[in-house]
Design a protein around this motif. Sequence first.
Motif, mmCIF file in Angstrom:
data_model
loop_
_atom_site.group_PDB
_atom_site.id
_atom_site.type_symbol
_atom_site.label_atom_id
_atom_site.label_comp_id
_atom_site.label_asym_id
_atom_site.label_seq_id
_atom_site.Cartn_x
_atom_site.Cartn_y
_atom_site.Cartn_z
ATOM 1 N N PRO A 47 0.827 -1.209 0.000
ATOM 2 C CA PRO A 47 0.000 0.000 0.000
ATOM 3 C C PRO A 47 0.860 1.258 0.000
ATOM 4 N N THR A 48 0.405 2.279 -0.735
ATOM 5 C CA THR A 48 1.092 3.569 -0.755
ATOM 6 C C THR A 48 0.298 4.636 -0.012
ATOM 7 N N SER A 49 -0.928 4.328 0.360
ATOM 8 C CA SER A 49 -1.740 5.229 1.171
ATOM 9 C C SER A 49 -2.859 4.419 1.815
ATOM 10 N N GLY A 50 -3.563 5.021 2.760
ATOM 11 C CA GLY A 50 -4.625 4.329 3.475
ATOM 12 C C GLY A 50 -4.186 3.994 4.885
ATOM 13 N N ASP A 51 -5.014 3.214 5.591
ATOM 14 C CA ASP A 51 -4.703 2.927 6.996
ATOM 15 C C ASP A 51 -4.190 1.514 7.237
ATOM 16 N N VAL A 52 -4.011 0.689 6.180
ATOM 17 C CA VAL A 52 -3.434 -0.638 6.306
ATOM 18 C C VAL A 52 -2.129 -0.627 5.513
ATOM 19 N N TRP A 53 -1.001 -0.970 6.170
ATOM 20 C CA TRP A 53 0.296 -0.771 5.536
ATOM 21 C C TRP A 53 1.108 -2.028 5.299
ATOM 22 N N GLY A 54 0.657 -3.208 5.653
ATOM 23 C CA GLY A 54 1.463 -4.416 5.495
ATOM 24 C C GLY A 54 1.594 -4.861 4.051
ATOM 25 N N THR A 55 2.818 -5.220 3.628
ATOM 26 C CA THR A 55 3.042 -5.800 2.309
ATOM 27 C C THR A 55 2.490 -7.223 2.308
ATOM 28 N N VAL A 56 1.728 -7.564 1.271
ATOM 29 C CA VAL A 56 1.079 -8.869 1.176
ATOM 30 C C VAL A 56 1.749 -9.690 0.077
ATOM 31 N N PRO A 57 2.441 -10.802 0.425
ATOM 32 C CA PRO A 57 2.990 -11.684 -0.599
ATOM 33 C C PRO A 57 1.885 -12.575 -1.178
ATOM 34 N N VAL A 58 2.003 -12.896 -2.462
ATOM 35 C CA VAL A 58 0.989 -13.689 -3.152
ATOM 36 C C VAL A 58 1.678 -14.719 -4.052
ATOM 37 N N ALA A 59 1.256 -15.971 -3.980
ATOM 38 C CA ALA A 59 1.776 -17.042 -4.840
ATOM 39 C C ALA A 59 0.655 -17.535 -5.743
ATOM 40 N N THR A 60 0.969 -17.734 -7.034
ATOM 41 C CA THR A 60 -0.043 -18.143 -8.006
ATOM 42 C C THR A 60 0.501 -19.231 -8.917
ATOM 43 N N LEU A 61 -0.299 -20.262 -9.144
ATOM 44 C CA LEU A 61 0.001 -21.277 -10.149
ATOM 45 C C LEU A 61 -1.006 -21.092 -11.280
ATOM 46 N N VAL A 62 -0.512 -20.942 -12.508
ATOM 47 C CA VAL A 62 -1.346 -20.698 -13.683
ATOM 48 C C VAL A 62 -1.172 -21.848 -14.658
ATOM 49 N N ALA A 63 -2.257 -22.311 -15.259
ATOM 50 C CA ALA A 63 -2.210 -23.344 -16.294
ATOM 51 C C ALA A 63 -3.116 -22.915 -17.436
ATOM 52 N N GLY A 64 -2.694 -23.176 -18.679
ATOM 53 C CA GLY A 64 -3.506 -22.760 -19.814
ATOM 54 C C GLY A 64 -3.285 -23.611 -21.037
ATOM 55 N N TRP A 65 -4.275 -23.582 -21.915
ATOM 56 C CA TRP A 65 -4.259 -24.359 -23.135
ATOM 57 C C TRP A 65 -4.537 -23.466 -24.331
ATOM 58 N N GLU A 66 -3.762 -23.648 -25.412
ATOM 59 C CA GLU A 66 -4.083 -23.005 -26.681
ATOM 60 C C GLU A 66 -5.175 -23.834 -27.329
ATOM 61 N N LEU A 67 -6.213 -23.155 -27.826
ATOM 62 C CA LEU A 67 -7.368 -23.809 -28.431
ATOM 63 C C LEU A 67 -7.412 -23.499 -29.916
ATOM 64 N N PRO A 68 -8.263 -24.194 -30.688
ATOM 65 C CA PRO A 68 -8.394 -23.880 -32.115
ATOM 66 C C PRO A 68 -8.793 -22.418 -32.322
ATOM 67 N N GLY A 69 -8.377 -21.858 -33.452
ATOM 68 C CA GLY A 69 -8.703 -20.472 -33.779
ATOM 69 C C GLY A 69 -7.880 -19.469 -32.987
ATOM 70 N N GLU A 70 -6.766 -19.913 -32.415
ATOM 71 C CA GLU A 70 -5.890 -19.080 -31.594
ATOM 72 C C GLU A 70 -6.567 -18.555 -30.329
ATOM 73 N N TRP A 71 -7.671 -19.174 -29.928
ATOM 74 C CA TRP A 71 -8.275 -18.860 -28.638
ATOM 75 C C TRP A 71 -7.421 -19.503 -27.564
ATOM 76 N N ARG A 72 -7.617 -19.087 -26.329
ATOM 77 C CA ARG A 72 -6.836 -19.629 -25.222
ATOM 78 C C ARG A 72 -7.718 -19.695 -23.982
ATOM 79 N N PHE A 73 -7.564 -20.782 -23.209
ATOM 80 C CA PHE A 73 -8.259 -20.924 -21.937
ATOM 81 C C PHE A 73 -7.210 -21.039 -20.842
ATOM 82 N N ASP A 74 -7.271 -20.148 -19.863
ATOM 83 C CA ASP A 74 -6.334 -20.150 -18.737
ATOM 84 C C ASP A 74 -7.098 -20.272 -17.433
ATOM 85 N N THR A 75 -6.471 -20.912 -16.472
ATOM 86 C CA THR A 75 -7.031 -21.024 -15.138
ATOM 87 C C THR A 75 -5.900 -20.837 -14.137
#
Length: 170
Positions: free
Chosen positions: A49-77
């Motif tokens: 946070p750069t302003s406000g009344d809560v100042w703790g830095t919050v670490p975040v971990a993310t696992l992402v998986a995705g598939w290329e689909l026909p027509g160059e579409w893509r599905f990610d989760t």
Amino acid sequence: MVTSVEVGEGRYDGLALYDAAILYGLKAAVTAQDGLIPESCFIMEASTPTSGDVWGTVPVATLVAGWELPGEWRFDTSLRYSYAEWETGWFSRWAPTAILRMPITERWEIHAEWFETITQGLPIDSTRPFFSPGTHYLVTENLEVGLRVGWGLDDEAAPFFSDVGFGWRW
């Protein structure tokens, strides 16, 4: 892109969690798509946070998986986890998401996203689902700008939000 954990989350008393924050991190490839095995990556980031009344830095971990689909579409989760501090102590926040991306041109795409945030360990835990359409444009091979809007899908979720940002790869 996957959704920021903080979107739509406020304090349980209805006030804003923070007024503004800086989000930073890194992303590492884990697997390449091979048949039903998705392309995947791990993202480690933090929000300070750069302003406000809560100042703790919050670490975040993310696992992402995705598939290329026909027509160059893509599905990610993805599944995102953060461990954050609150007035009553530390708590967990989970955020699953699913995104369908559709190319418009070689440099421009649109997407539709569903995500929710789930808290554990707060005095009043919550589950907040959202729907969010948006767009991304590749300015150069390594610079992307994006815009999205979104709506909460139940009474606990924020009724509306918007984000604009950029991604830079080197």
